[in-house]
Design an enzyme around this catalytic site. Structure first.
Site, short mmCIF file in Angstrom:
data_model
loop_
_atom_site.label_atom_id
_atom_site.label_comp_id
_atom_site.label_asym_id
_atom_site.label_seq_id
_atom_site.Cartn_x
_atom_site.Cartn_y
_atom_site.Cartn_z
N ARG A 144 0.56 -1.26 0.05
CA ARG A 144 0.08 0.19 0.04
C ARG A 144 0.84 1.15 0.26
NH1 ARG A 144 -4.99 -2.26 4.18
NH2 ARG A 144 -5.92 -2.80 2.57
N LYS A 178 -19.65 -15.15 3.12
CA LYS A 178 -20.88 -14.58 3.41
C LYS A 178 -22.01 -13.96 2.27
CE LYS A 178 -19.85 -13.36 7.55
NZ LYS A 178 -20.22 -12.12 8.28
N GLY A 189 -10.35 -8.68 -0.30
CA GLY A 189 -8.58 -9.15 0.54
C GLY A 189 -8.23 -10.34 -0.51
N GLY A 248 -14.44 -3.31 0.58
CA GLY A 248 -15.43 -3.36 0.99
C GLY A 248 -16.36 -1.68 0.28
P1 ADP Z 1 -13.21 -11.85 -0.28
O1 ADP Z 1 -12.12 -11.14 1.22
O2 ADP Z 1 -12.01 -11.72 -1.47
O3 ADP Z 1 -14.15 -10.32 -0.46
P2 ADP Z 1 -14.61 -13.13 1.72
O4 ADP Z 1 -13.42 -12.58 2.88
O5 ADP Z 1 -15.59 -12.68 1.18
O6 ADP Z 1 -14.06 -12.83 0.46
O7 ADP Z 1 -14.16 -14.74 1.52
C1 ADP Z 1 -13.25 -15.71 1.99
C2 ADP Z 1 -13.52 -16.65 3.25
O8 ADP Z 1 -14.30 -17.50 2.67
C3 ADP Z 1 -12.04 -17.09 2.89
O9 ADP Z 1 -11.21 -17.07 4.30
C4 ADP Z 1 -12.15 -18.51 2.50
O10 ADP Z 1 -11.34 -19.98 2.91
C5 ADP Z 1 -13.68 -18.47 2.95
N1 ADP Z 1 -14.56 -19.22 2.98
C6 ADP Z 1 -14.57 -19.91 0.55
N2 ADP Z 1 -15.34 -20.57 0.26
C7 ADP Z 1 -15.97 -21.48 1.26
C8 ADP Z 1 -16.51 -22.49 1.21
N3 ADP Z 1 -16.90 -23.96 1.10
N4 ADP Z 1 -16.43 -23.18 3.37
C9 ADP Z 1 -15.51 -22.34 3.84
N5 ADP Z 1 -14.71 -21.45 4.29
C10 ADP Z 1 -15.27 -20.88 2.60
MG MG Z 2 -12.10 -11.28 4.06
#
Ligand code: ADP
Ligand code: MG
Length: 418
Positions: free
Chosen positions: A38, A200, A353, A376
């Site tokens: 960053r 989620k 992230g 976000g």
């Molecule tokens: P990003 O940071 O790219 O927006 P998120 O924070 O929404 O992504 O989600 C990332 C997390 O989701 C990771 O820690 C990953 O392990 C978890 N994840 C994805 N698919 C599964 C799954 N099927 N079961 C458990 N955890 C999952």
């Molecule tokens: Mg994340």
């Protein structure tokens, strides 16, 4: 058509103090910067102003000190790293406001930079407090925001401060984010394919709603897929389902059907009886998950189906890993999608992230058109919302508008305002 925002390239900073809001919210380890990505990302904008003879006051938050002075969250390690990267010393002010800091600011010479101490040592920063905003503004004569990742927060250094400075410009990083993400919002080349995964549904419900109205295909994986499966009445075993998001998921499925959007849920899965031990790990023969199993990644047939959609796309947005990618046996879904996007010639953007980290780890970052630093902020932007930190910036043509204000000139015609 949204107005273009004033760019740092268009302001004359020579001899002026510029308040430069950056994102120096970096990971620290043993009192040192553990990852300087960053800081490096802010250098082009910083150099642009310094080379133009500007005097820069760098401001950032770091961690969550919650309005108190937390010595471990001082920006001192950042000042050190920044000095190294810049090849000249950058001093750290004792605070971000107050008389000693003001004196240091006034003492800056052309082409010099001063780093202000952690903004969030003051609770007024996150409260967007008016008096605090004014004190921040009093330090400088111009404002530049290069912290896209904070643009969805109406904080003092992002929003309140601009009332106290004549012009507020976007930094180069901010401009690139708005340009790249703006292309997804406005006129994406078709087919436009979005890949959504991650932990989620609840984090991304607005994004999902907005995406349905824009994309030709939506590929859903990751843990959020199980809530969608339940919404379709499919068995998901012991996989994590957000019960209160089943109804919104039903609505999204309906909207996809009505809008002719190809919404893909996984057609097979990598599952195990225990997520922790991996005991009983196998690939399901079809879309259903057995009662004693939990889903942990998309399966090989899903990888193939997703890859096919990706290969045909001309625009791709990806947010959220497709499985629990941090653990080796469940990383293949995310890796396969990353390779497919990297191989494609489409305009491709990653937000999030964890997704960005996954692509980095695979060494594929350079094969994407843009990796958003936003988290976000990028999701809110793509959900169709105006970001307060962007709205606060001056419009690109506002300076000419001031000079040529029809109300002021003798030729003010019926087109004049008021
Ligand atoms: P990003 O940071 O790219 O927006 P998120 O924070 O929404 O992504 O989600 C990332 C997390 O989701 C990771 O820690 C990953 O392990 C978890 N994840 C994805 N698919 C599964 C799954 N099927 N079961 C458990 N955890 C999952
Ligand atoms: Mg994340």
């Amino acid at each position: 058509m949204p107005l273009r925002k004033l760019s740092v390239k268009e302001i004359d900073a020579r001899g002026r103090r510029v308040f430069l809001r950056v994102d120096f919210n970096v990971p620290l380890r043993d009192g040192r910067v553990a990852d300087d990505t960053r800081i490096r990302a802010s250098l082009p904008t910083l150099r642009n102003i310094l080379d133009g003879g500007g005097r820069v006051l760098l401001a950032s938050h770091l961690g969550r000190p919650k309005g108190r002075v937390v010595p471990e969250l001082s920006l001192r390690p950042v000042a050190l790293r920044l000095s190294e990267l810049l090849g000249r010393p950058v001093r750290l002010a004792p605070d971000c406001v107050g008389a000693p800091t003001e004196a240091l600011a006034r003492g800056l010479a052309d082409g010099q930079a001063l780093l202000l101490e952690n903004l969030r040592f003051h609770a007024e920063e996150e409260a967007n407090d008016a008096a605090f905003s004014e004190r921040l503004g009093a330090l400088a004569e111009l404002y530049v925001n290069d912290a896209f990742g904070s643009a969805h927060r109406a904080h003092a250094s992002v929003v309140g401060i601009v009332r106290h400075l004549p012009r507020a410009a976007a930094g180069l990083l901010m401009e690139r984010e708005l340009d790249m993400l703006g292309r997804l919002r406005e006129d994406p080349a078709r087919p436009y394919v979005a890949i959504l995964g991650g932990a989620k549904v609840s984090d991304k419900i607005d994004l999902l709603h907005n995406m349905i109205g824009k994309v030709d295909a939506l590929l859903v994986g990751g843990a959020m897929a199980y809530t969608f499966m339940r919404a379709r009445g499919m068995p998901v075993g012991g996989s994590r389902v957000e019960e209160d998001r089943i109804e919104p998921a039903v609505q999204i499925l309906k909207a996809a059907m009505n809008g002719g959007v190809r919404l893909h849920l996984p057609i097979d899965h990598v599952v195990a009886r225990s997520a922790e031990t991996g005991e009983g790990r196998h690939v399901t023969p079809g879309p259903d998950i057995e009662p004693d199993c939990v889903g942990l990644d998309i399966g090989p047939r899903t990888r193939e189906a997703f890859t096919e959609e990706i290969a045909a796309a001309r625009t791709i947005f990806w947010n959220g890993p497709l499985g629990r990618f941090e653990v080796e046996p469940y990383a293949e879904g995310t890796a396969a999608v990353a390779r497919a996007v990297a191989a494609s010639k489409a305009f491709s953007v990653i937000g999030g992230g964890d997704s960005a980290a996954a692509v980095n780890r695979l060494g594929l970052s350079s094969s994407f058109t843009h990796i958003s630093t936003g988290g976000g902020a990028s999701l809110e932007f793509l959900a169709g919302r105006d970001l307060p930190g962007v709205a606060a910036l001056s419009d690109a043509d506002s300076s000419t508008a001031t000079i040529l204000d029809p109300d002021d000139g003798p030729g003010a015609g019926p087109g004049g305002r008021r």
